[in-house]
Scaffold this motif. Structure first.
Motif, short mmCIF file in Angstrom:
data_model
loop_
_atom_site.label_atom_id
_atom_site.label_comp_id
_atom_site.label_asym_id
_atom_site.label_seq_id
_atom_site.Cartn_x
_atom_site.Cartn_y
_atom_site.Cartn_z
N LYS A 155 0.84 -1.20 0.00
CA LYS A 155 0.00 0.00 0.00
C LYS A 155 0.87 1.24 0.00
O LYS A 155 1.75 1.41 0.85
CB LYS A 155 -0.92 0.00 1.22
CG LYS A 155 -1.95 1.13 1.19
CD LYS A 155 -2.88 1.03 2.38
CE LYS A 155 -3.93 2.14 2.35
NZ LYS A 155 -4.82 2.08 3.52
N ASP A 156 0.64 2.11 -0.97
CA ASP A 156 1.36 3.38 -1.08
C ASP A 156 0.33 4.47 -1.33
O ASP A 156 0.06 4.85 -2.47
CB ASP A 156 2.38 3.31 -2.21
CG ASP A 156 3.17 4.60 -2.36
OD1 ASP A 156 3.11 5.45 -1.44
OD2 ASP A 156 3.85 4.77 -3.39
N THR A 157 -0.27 4.97 -0.27
CA THR A 157 -1.40 5.90 -0.36
C THR A 157 -1.06 7.15 -1.17
O THR A 157 -1.85 7.60 -1.99
CB THR A 157 -1.87 6.31 1.05
OG1 THR A 157 -2.24 5.14 1.77
CG2 THR A 157 -3.05 7.27 0.98
N GLY A 206 6.15 6.02 -4.12
CA GLY A 206 7.09 4.92 -4.26
C GLY A 206 7.59 4.38 -2.94
O GLY A 206 8.45 3.49 -2.92
N ILE A 207 7.07 4.86 -1.84
CA ILE A 207 7.47 4.39 -0.52
C ILE A 207 6.23 3.83 0.16
O ILE A 207 5.23 4.55 0.35
CB ILE A 207 8.08 5.53 0.31
CG1 ILE A 207 9.28 6.12 -0.43
CG2 ILE A 207 8.50 5.03 1.69
CD1 ILE A 207 9.75 7.43 0.13
N LEU A 208 6.30 2.57 0.51
CA LEU A 208 5.13 1.92 1.09
C LEU A 208 4.74 2.57 2.40
O LEU A 208 5.59 3.06 3.16
CB LEU A 208 5.42 0.44 1.31
CG LEU A 208 5.73 -0.37 0.04
CD1 LEU A 208 6.03 -1.81 0.40
CD2 LEU A 208 4.58 -0.30 -0.94
N ASP A 209 3.43 2.54 2.67
CA ASP A 209 2.91 3.20 3.86
C ASP A 209 3.59 2.72 5.14
O ASP A 209 3.80 3.51 6.08
CB ASP A 209 1.40 2.97 3.98
CG ASP A 209 0.61 3.76 2.95
OD1 ASP A 209 1.25 4.48 2.15
OD2 ASP A 209 -0.62 3.68 2.94
N LYS A 210 3.94 1.44 5.20
CA LYS A 210 4.53 0.90 6.42
C LYS A 210 5.90 1.49 6.70
O LYS A 210 6.37 1.47 7.83
CB LYS A 210 4.61 -0.62 6.36
CG LYS A 210 5.53 -1.17 5.28
CD LYS A 210 5.49 -2.70 5.22
CE LYS A 210 6.07 -3.31 6.49
NZ LYS A 210 6.14 -4.78 6.39
N TYR A 211 6.56 2.04 5.65
CA TYR A 211 7.86 2.69 5.83
C TYR A 211 7.78 4.20 5.69
O TYR A 211 8.77 4.89 5.88
CB TYR A 211 8.87 2.15 4.80
CG TYR A 211 9.06 0.66 4.85
CD1 TYR A 211 9.66 0.06 5.96
CD2 TYR A 211 8.65 -0.16 3.81
CE1 TYR A 211 9.83 -1.31 6.02
CE2 TYR A 211 8.82 -1.53 3.86
CZ TYR A 211 9.41 -2.10 4.97
OH TYR A 211 9.58 -3.45 5.04
N ASP A 212 6.61 4.68 5.32
CA ASP A 212 6.43 6.09 5.00
C ASP A 212 6.00 6.85 6.25
O ASP A 212 4.94 6.60 6.81
CB ASP A 212 5.38 6.23 3.90
CG ASP A 212 5.41 7.58 3.21
OD1 ASP A 212 5.79 8.56 3.86
OD2 ASP A 212 5.05 7.65 2.03
N VAL A 237 1.15 12.16 2.18
CA VAL A 237 1.75 13.26 1.43
C VAL A 237 2.97 12.72 0.69
O VAL A 237 3.86 12.14 1.31
CB VAL A 237 2.18 14.42 2.36
CG1 VAL A 237 2.75 15.58 1.54
CG2 VAL A 237 1.01 14.89 3.20
N ALA A 238 3.01 12.91 -0.62
CA ALA A 238 4.13 12.40 -1.41
C ALA A 238 5.43 13.05 -0.96
O ALA A 238 5.50 14.27 -0.78
CB ALA A 238 3.88 12.67 -2.89
N GLY A 239 6.45 12.20 -0.78
CA GLY A 239 7.73 12.72 -0.31
C GLY A 239 8.92 12.02 -0.94
O GLY A 239 8.82 11.40 -2.00
N GLY A 255 9.84 9.17 3.03
CA GLY A 255 8.55 9.45 2.43
C GLY A 255 7.95 10.79 2.77
O GLY A 255 6.82 11.08 2.38
N CYS A 256 8.65 11.63 3.50
CA CYS A 256 8.13 12.96 3.82
C CYS A 256 8.66 13.98 2.82
O CYS A 256 9.78 13.86 2.33
CB CYS A 256 8.53 13.36 5.25
SG CYS A 256 7.67 12.41 6.52
N PRO A 257 7.87 15.01 2.53
CA PRO A 257 8.30 16.01 1.56
C PRO A 257 9.23 17.06 2.17
O PRO A 257 9.22 17.30 3.38
CB PRO A 257 6.98 16.66 1.12
CG PRO A 257 6.09 16.53 2.32
CD PRO A 257 6.49 15.23 2.98
N ASP A 258 10.01 17.66 1.30
CA ASP A 258 10.85 18.80 1.66
C ASP A 258 10.68 19.82 0.55
O ASP A 258 11.46 19.90 -0.39
CB ASP A 258 12.32 18.37 1.79
CG ASP A 258 13.25 19.53 2.10
OD1 ASP A 258 12.75 20.59 2.52
OD2 ASP A 258 14.47 19.39 1.92
N THR A 259 9.60 20.59 0.65
CA THR A 259 9.17 21.48 -0.44
C THR A 259 10.26 22.45 -0.86
O THR A 259 10.48 22.67 -2.05
CB THR A 259 7.91 22.26 -0.01
OG1 THR A 259 6.88 21.33 0.32
CG2 THR A 259 7.43 23.16 -1.13
#
Length: 474
Positions: free
Chosen positions: A216-218, A222-228, A233-235, A241-245
């Motif tokens: 699952k990658d909500t 490209g980073i699965l939820d369990k590791y995200d 939020v796409a990162g 998996g966290c963004p750095d705008t």
């Protein structure tokens, strides 16, 4: 034999795993082609001989189209389980002849017989990933065992099978799978009778493309939820998996200025003026300043920031907007506390000059020479000069207060002398007021003949008693 058929059929509902999956991508589908090694294994006397000439392709039958479909599911501990369906057309069958064959005796010799038999197989296999033990991500050898059921022409047979596989992963989700499976048929008779054969024990080789999925990658980063750490939020991978705008190395949920490039030590905010105070806490982002003034400067160090200081280069109190209090007479007492801002005087007298004994004596000497018209409170002409001199002395002491006392001799009665002395004292007061002495600085009172300073029995004594006295009110 019947029990073996039931066992083989039951495995059809299990599955085969010819590719690597894991807990992150538990499902896999492989689409590819297969090659059948036409039954050579079934006529070998010794088991090891059944794998001789493994790489000789003369006996292979290949259908030139997609002919293998596999669906599998990861179970855990490097083991996966699934189902494979395959279709082919067997063109060649290696067999030994006997008296019942269509072509007569071959004296136990092996021969290649032509065939044109449709092949259908459904197999269930457990697969163990050796790549999982090696810890490699792209190179994944494996072993598998299982069972299934095969249809060849009009014949069919259950089987038990096992083999080796190799998956080369090109990405997280796509790989190339190669495998070889030895299928031992449970009803192999190894004969050909008028194009009706039993299903021979054989080797089946497959090659295909494997797609694994199911993680699952909500946010589709490209980073699965369990590791995200930011699953919605796409990162970026480097930030779990966290963004750095603003691409400053501080992830948005920790960045106090997520849309402006900043410094890690300032929680992702910039410090434009380089004063060590982040812009989001700096009230003067373009001028270096002090922390106690929220980053604003105080050039004269008077505790008033330059932006609020009307005299930024000269220290002054906050009450005066950062400007020094004026001291017009330069006596050390600021004007706002100086009761005599235009005349120098000591702080002990609120900035006003002090009236000294000699000044009071001078005023009283003038007072003794004030002459009134007889029985009246009007002045004789030559007295005005004296009064002007008195006003001049008093004006030197702007905050001093004076008491004007009127006195008479004992000629006449108190009924006459008391009001006369009072009127004469007030006449002096009124004249001094007309010359600029503030009214609140002067009092006037008449005492008649009650306070003589000389003997009223003599003309000289009575002259001394008729006087105007000035006293300092403290």
């Amino acid at each position: 034999m019947k029990q073996l058929k039931v066992f083989a059929a039951a495995l059809l509902f299990a599955g085969t795993a010819t590719q690597a999956q894991n807990a992150d991508q538990p499902w896999a589908v492989t689409v590819g082609v297969n090659a059948l090694d036409g039954g050579r294994s079934s006529v070998a006397t010794d088991f090891p001989d059944r794998f001789g000439q493994y790489f000789q392709t003369d006996n292979w039958s290949i259908l030139p189209s997609a002919s293998v479909l596999n669906v599998s599911r990861y179970l855990g501990a490097n083991v996966s389980f699934g189902v494979t369906g395959s279709v082919n057309k067997m063109k060649k069958v290696v067999m030994s002849a006997d008296s019942s064959t269509i072509d007569g005796l071959f004296n136990g010799q092996r021969t290649m017989a032509g065939a044109d038999l449709m092949y259908y197989g459904v197999d269930g296999q457990f697969r163990y990933s050796i790549g999982g033990l090696l810890g490699t991500k792209w190179f994944d050898p494996s072993v598998h065992v299982g069972g299934g059921y095969t249809f060849l022409g009009k014949a069919s047979s259950g089987n038990v099978n096992g083999g080796l596989g190799l998956t080369l992963w090109f990405s997280e989700n796509i790989g190339l799978n190669l495998s070889s499976t030895y299928k031992h048929q449970l009803e192999d008779e190894g004969v050909l009778r008028a194009q009706n054969v039993s299903v021979p024990t054989h080797l089946q080789h497959t090659a295909g493309v494997t797609f694994r999925f199911g993680g699952k990658d909500t946010d589709n980063d490209g980073i699965l939820d369990k590791y995200d750490e930011c699953p919605e939020v796409a990162g970026l991978k480097q930030f779990n998996g966290c963004p750095d705008t603003d691409a400053d190395g501080v992830v948005d949920h920790l960045d106090e200025c997520p849309n402006v490039f900043g410094e890690p030590q300032f929680n992702g905010c910039p410090d434009t003026d380089g004063d060590g105070i982040a812009d989001n806490q700096d009230a003067c982002i373009d001028e270096p300043g002090l922390p106690e003034f929220n980053g604003c400067p105080d050039t004269d160090n008077d505790g008033v920031t330059d932006a609020q200081d009307e005299c930024p280069d000269e220290a002054g109190p906050k009450e005066n907007n950062g400007c020094p209090w004026p001291d017009s007479d330069e006596d050390g007492v600021i004007d706002r506390m100086d009761e005599c801002p235009e005349v120098a005087g000591p702080a002990s007298n609120k900035g006003c000059p002090e009236v000294k004994e000699e000044h009071i004596k001078q005023l009283n000497d003038y007072g003794k020479t004030i002459l009134f018209n007889t029985g009246k409170s009007t002045f004789q002409e030559k007295t005005y000069t004296v009064l002007d001199n008195m006003a001049s002395v008093m004006n030197q002491f702007p905050n001093a207060k004076f008491a004007i006392e009127g006195h008479t001799d004992n000629t006449g009665t108190d009924k006459i002398n008391d009001p006369l002395s009072n009127d004469r004292a007030n006449a002096v007061r009124n004249y001094l007021i007309s010359k600029g002495i503030s009214a609140n600085r002067l009092t006037a009172e008449g005492f008649g003949s009650k306070r003589p300073i000389d003997d009223n029995k003599t003309a000289e004594g009575r002259a001394n008693n008729r006087r105007t006295e000035i006293k300092l009110i403290k």
